[in-house]
Design an enzyme around this catalytic site. Structure first.
Site, PDB file in Angstrom:
ATOM      1  N   HIS A  96       0.792  -1.229   0.000  1.00 35.10           N
ATOM      2  CA  HIS A  96       0.000   0.000   0.000  1.00 35.10           C
ATOM      3  C   HIS A  96       0.830   1.289   0.000  1.00 35.10           C
ATOM      4  O   HIS A  96       0.324   2.347   0.367  1.00 35.10           O
ATOM      5  CB  HIS A  96      -0.959   0.016   1.194  1.00 35.10           C
ATOM      6  CG  HIS A  96      -2.130  -0.899   1.058  1.00 35.10           C
ATOM      7  ND1 HIS A  96      -2.004  -2.258   1.095  1.00 35.10           N
ATOM      8  CD2 HIS A  96      -3.459  -0.658   0.877  1.00 35.10           C
ATOM      9  CE1 HIS A  96      -3.207  -2.821   0.964  1.00 35.10           C
ATOM     10  NE2 HIS A  96      -4.098  -1.882   0.814  1.00 35.10           N
ATOM     11  N   GLY A 152      -0.739  -2.351  -6.207  1.00 36.38           N
ATOM     12  CA  GLY A 152      -1.537  -3.448  -5.680  1.00 36.38           C
ATOM     13  C   GLY A 152      -2.948  -3.020  -5.355  1.00 36.38           C
ATOM     14  O   GLY A 152      -3.897  -3.797  -5.494  1.00 36.38           O
ATOM     15  N   HIS A 153      -3.099  -1.792  -4.883  1.00 33.85           N
ATOM     16  CA  HIS A 153      -4.419  -1.219  -4.595  1.00 33.85           C
ATOM     17  C   HIS A 153      -4.512   0.086  -5.366  1.00 33.85           C
ATOM     18  O   HIS A 153      -3.824   1.051  -5.059  1.00 33.85           O
ATOM     19  CB  HIS A 153      -4.583  -0.976  -3.093  1.00 33.85           C
ATOM     20  CG  HIS A 153      -5.987  -0.626  -2.675  1.00 33.85           C
ATOM     21  ND1 HIS A 153      -6.742   0.356  -3.306  1.00 33.85           N
ATOM     22  CD2 HIS A 153      -6.779  -1.107  -1.682  1.00 33.85           C
ATOM     23  CE1 HIS A 153      -7.925   0.449  -2.715  1.00 33.85           C
ATOM     24  NE2 HIS A 153      -7.970  -0.428  -1.736  1.00 33.85           N
ATOM     25  N   HIS A 212     -11.869  -7.366  -5.657  1.00 35.16           N
ATOM     26  CA  HIS A 212     -12.052  -6.409  -4.566  1.00 35.16           C
ATOM     27  C   HIS A 212     -12.813  -5.183  -5.076  1.00 35.16           C
ATOM     28  O   HIS A 212     -12.387  -4.509  -6.009  1.00 35.16           O
ATOM     29  CB  HIS A 212     -10.679  -6.011  -4.026  1.00 35.16           C
ATOM     30  CG  HIS A 212     -10.712  -5.188  -2.793  1.00 35.16           C
ATOM     31  ND1 HIS A 212     -10.741  -3.811  -2.821  1.00 35.16           N
ATOM     32  CD2 HIS A 212     -10.704  -5.540  -1.482  1.00 35.16           C
ATOM     33  CE1 HIS A 212     -10.738  -3.351  -1.580  1.00 35.16           C
ATOM     34  NE2 HIS A 212     -10.729  -4.375  -0.747  1.00 35.16           N
ATOM     35  N   GLU A 229     -13.826  -8.898   0.286  1.00 37.70           N
ATOM     36  CA  GLU A 229     -14.611  -7.668   0.086  1.00 37.70           C
ATOM     37  C   GLU A 229     -14.922  -7.462  -1.395  1.00 37.70           C
ATOM     38  O   GLU A 229     -14.709  -6.395  -1.965  1.00 37.70           O
ATOM     39  CB  GLU A 229     -13.846  -6.466   0.634  1.00 37.70           C
ATOM     40  CG  GLU A 229     -13.466  -6.619   2.101  1.00 37.70           C
ATOM     41  CD  GLU A 229     -12.592  -5.503   2.624  1.00 37.70           C
ATOM     42  OE1 GLU A 229     -12.778  -5.095   3.784  1.00 37.70           O
ATOM     43  OE2 GLU A 229     -11.719  -5.032   1.872  1.00 37.70           O
ATOM     44  N   GLU A 256     -19.550  -2.766   1.362  1.00 36.46           N
ATOM     45  CA  GLU A 256     -18.656  -1.884   2.124  1.00 36.46           C
ATOM     46  C   GLU A 256     -18.964  -0.412   1.849  1.00 36.46           C
ATOM     47  O   GLU A 256     -19.192  -0.009   0.701  1.00 36.46           O
ATOM     48  CB  GLU A 256     -17.203  -2.184   1.754  1.00 36.46           C
ATOM     49  CG  GLU A 256     -16.190  -1.364   2.537  1.00 36.46           C
ATOM     50  CD  GLU A 256     -14.759  -1.633   2.103  1.00 36.46           C
ATOM     51  OE1 GLU A 256     -13.890  -0.826   2.467  1.00 36.46           O
ATOM     52  OE2 GLU A 256     -14.510  -2.632   1.406  1.00 36.46           O
ATOM     53  N   CYS A 316     -10.826   2.829   6.898  1.00 31.71           N
ATOM     54  CA  CYS A 316     -10.886   3.498   5.594  1.00 31.71           C
ATOM     55  C   CYS A 316     -12.219   4.193   5.363  1.00 31.71           C
ATOM     56  O   CYS A 316     -12.283   5.231   4.691  1.00 31.71           O
ATOM     57  CB  CYS A 316     -10.599   2.499   4.476  1.00 31.71           C
ATOM     58  SG  CYS A 316     -11.582   0.985   4.569  1.00 31.71           S
TER      59      CYS A 316
END
Length: 636
Positions: free
Chosen positions: A132, A179-180, A257, A309, A325, A405
């Site tokens: 991250h 990655g995100h 995700h 998620e 979420e 988050c």
């Protein structure tokens, strides 16, 4: 088409002004106290202390998620919008203090991340899949752009430029896939704030590399160096999880995700707007259709599975163990906004409206200090948080989370809502949402007064006059919509869910919009198995639910006759008196027979009350449901 920026829009709407005041006066200050570890009953954050440790001003160990820095960045972004809504010299001073602390943590080469500065400096940039670093950087760039644009504060912008230059220096030379997804959004915002094309091009490079080499993460992800980075292990071979198996322009459906998927789509739509890339925009359109047509809850929530998620498969939308979420709903609003920048299309404005009034608001307690991470459409107290498979479903909103988050995401969206409302091009002013506001456009000041979401009426006043077109979004639920100018009926051109009216506007001219808001019964596609034989109630932009608090019988026992008339009502106990609920007559099923018997349950008449879904879990503890069983028979 360009958005009317936040600094030129002032929300006057009774419904949303109250929520923005909650942000400035309660939620954003509460989040700051969390970050400073000043709320005894909340999950410790340690986020600001991590920065003090990283710059050597305190001793100690890093605490929290590996992406804990992002909580600080999102709070700073929220604070920027708060300062635009309500000037506050003391808040401004504290923001400067936090920005200076962040600056002292930045490494000489521009690198900024407290986890790796404190705990693993030797492992910088070695694990893009899980660590991250680029995600945190993206949020820091967004915060810097927000402070610059809305508050005229450039201290963090200087930090962000050094950080972005460091990222460009490294990843212009070698391949790297986030990655995100998030850095792409931040780089595009920084590009607009600074005019430096290098940042736009770096965002495009990150997007273009994704999916070109599906084995990239498998080759470049080391074994865990003694630390568990996330809430679960991420397999480098699971390329669907972060959408790295298919190039961005070849994307056809939502997978993996949910927040990663939607942050990527937000960046893609933004990049298409900046570059005119039709292939990227067409991919966004395909995935938008897939989500809204097969993978979205009636409230706008997305991400059906608690496992990773994630999105699953079309029509898999369980109501009582669904995930939904809050961050994913916020990200859906981000995505819709970026699509509207590319084209004024009612389907994007309708999605934005659905998210804002339902899935997004449900993530926050009415007092602004408690938050849902997960948003089910049914709560059974016997299962929630107790039975395996329902561990993630909570009956009450917690004060904070270890993985926090969602709360700052909510805050930054609601506080910046003014930027979502209006847009313009050379000869047209677009009104995307019927939210009361004043906007300064290139055609002069325009005011919108609205009774939404409780009443189907709005009025646009052209303050300065001029020759241009007003294009007003007509909500999809409006069966008939009447336009008037100064009380005289007019017929605008209707196109893609907007009513277009060209005119030589005189100062003080008023464009009225009225439409009925009957109660709607909504039925799901039969392939959504949890909704078979059930109905949801809606009125205007709001989806409704039943809670035990309003009933003398358990809400999960209620059956709604198909012919029962549902009427709007006021005065729901424990909720503001101006809010509109729904009332009707239903049936309660009960039996004292065996587990399995030959006699059907007995049905007795009962009064049924529905409240807006976003307001659930604000009163007494109890069961809740959006989907209600329906029967075509009368009372028996």
């Amino acid at each position: 088409m360009r958005e009317i920026p936040l600094r030129d829009v002032h929300i006057t709407d009774a419904f949303w002004t109250a929520r923005q005041t909650l942000m400035t006066d309660v939620t954003i200050p509460y989040m700051e106290r969390i970050l400073r570890d000043m709320v005894p009953d909340a999950e410790p954050s340690h986020a600001l202390q991590n920065f003090r440790i990283a710059c050597g001003e305190e001793q100690g160990a890093f605490h929290g998620m590996i992406f804990q820095d992002s909580d600080v960045a999102k709070w700073l972004e929220s604070a920027a919008y708060s300062l635009a809504l309500k000037p506050d010299a003391e808040l401004r001073r504290r923001v400067d203090e936090v920005v200076a602390l962040i600056g002292r943590c930045q490494q000489p080469d521009g690198y900024l991340n407290t986890y790796f500065t404190v705990k693993e400096p030797e492992n910088r940039w070695k694990n893009l899949l899980e660590c991250h670093e680029l995600y945190c950087a993206g949020h820091m760039l967004e915060a810097a752009a927000a402070l610059h644009e809305t508050a005229g504060m450039d201290g963090l912008l200087e930090v962000a430029v050094r950080l972005a230059d460091h990222i460009c220096d490294r990843f212009e030379r070698e391949e790297g896939i986030p990655g995100h997804q998030e850095i792409e959004i931040g780089l595009l915002r920084l590009y607009r704030a600074t005019g430096r094309a290098r940042y736009r091009d770096m965002a495009l490079r990150f997007l273009n590399l994704r999916g070109q080499d599906p084995d990239w993460f498998a080759r470049h992800t080391p074994a865990h160096p003694g630390v568990h980075y996330g809430g679960y292990d991420i397999s480098p071979e699971d390329t669907v999880y972060n959408q790295s198996d298919v190039p961005v322009r070849a994307q056809t459906r939502a997978r993996g995700h949910a927040v990663r998927q939607l942050y990527m789509l937000t960046a893609m739509a933004d990049a298409a707007y900046e570059t005119g890339d039709t292939g990227m925009l067409e991919a966004c359109e395909r995935v938008f259709e897939n989500i809204t047509g097969t993978q979205m809850y009636v409230t706008g929530a997305v991400g059906a599975s608690a496992y990773h998620e994630s999105f699953t498969v079309p029509y898999d939308l369980p109501d009582s163990r669904g995930y939904g979420e809050t961050c994913a709903s916020v990200a859906m609003a981000f995505f819709a906004r970026q699509m509207l920048k590319n084209r004024a299309d009612g389907q994007y404005a309708d999605l934005l409206e659905l998210e804002l009034y339902n899935a997004v608001l449900a993530g926050m307690q009415l007092d602004g200090c408690r938050f849902f991470y997960v948003n089910p459409l049914q709560l059974d107290l016997r299962l929630a948080g107790r039975v395996p498979g329902y561990e993630h479903v909570l009956p009450r909103r917690p004060g904070w989370y270890r993985c926090a988050c969602c709360p700052p995401n909510l805050a930054r969206l609601i506080a910046s809502l003014g930027a979502y409302l209006w847009a313009e091009d050379a000869d047209t002013v677009y009104c995307h949402l019927l939210i009361g506001s004043e906007a300064m456009t290139s055609h002069g000041r325009i005011r919108l007064d609205s009774g939404y979401p409780w009443e189907g009426r709005a009025e646009v006043t052209v303050t300065d006059g001029g020759t241009f077109t007003l294009a007003v979004h007509i909500p999809a639920h409006a069966q008939t919509c009447v336009f008037t100018v100064n009380g005289e009926r007019v017929v605008p051109e209707e196109k893609n869910g907007y009513g277009y009216l060209w005119r030589v506007w005189q100062p003080g001219d008023r464009l009225g919009i009225t439409f009925d808001m009957p109660v709607r019964r909504i039925y799901a596609d039969p392939r959504v198995r949890d909704c078979a034989g059930r109905v949801a109630l809606a009125r205007g932009p709001l989806v409704y639910c039943l809670e035990d608090a309003d009933h003398a019988v358990p809400v999960l026992s209620i059956v709604l006759p198909g012919q029962a008339e549902v009427q709007p009502c006021r005065e729901i106990p424990g909720l503001p008196s101006e809010w509109v609920g729904l009332r009707t007559e239903g049936l309660a099923e009960e039996t004292d027979g065996p587990l399995y018997g030959t006699q059907p349950p007995v049905r007795t008449p009962c009064r049924v009350t529905a409240i807006p879904y976003f307001a659930w879990a604000n009163r007494q503890l109890g069961n809740m449901t959006v989907w209600i069983r329906e029967t075509d028979t009368g009372h028996t």
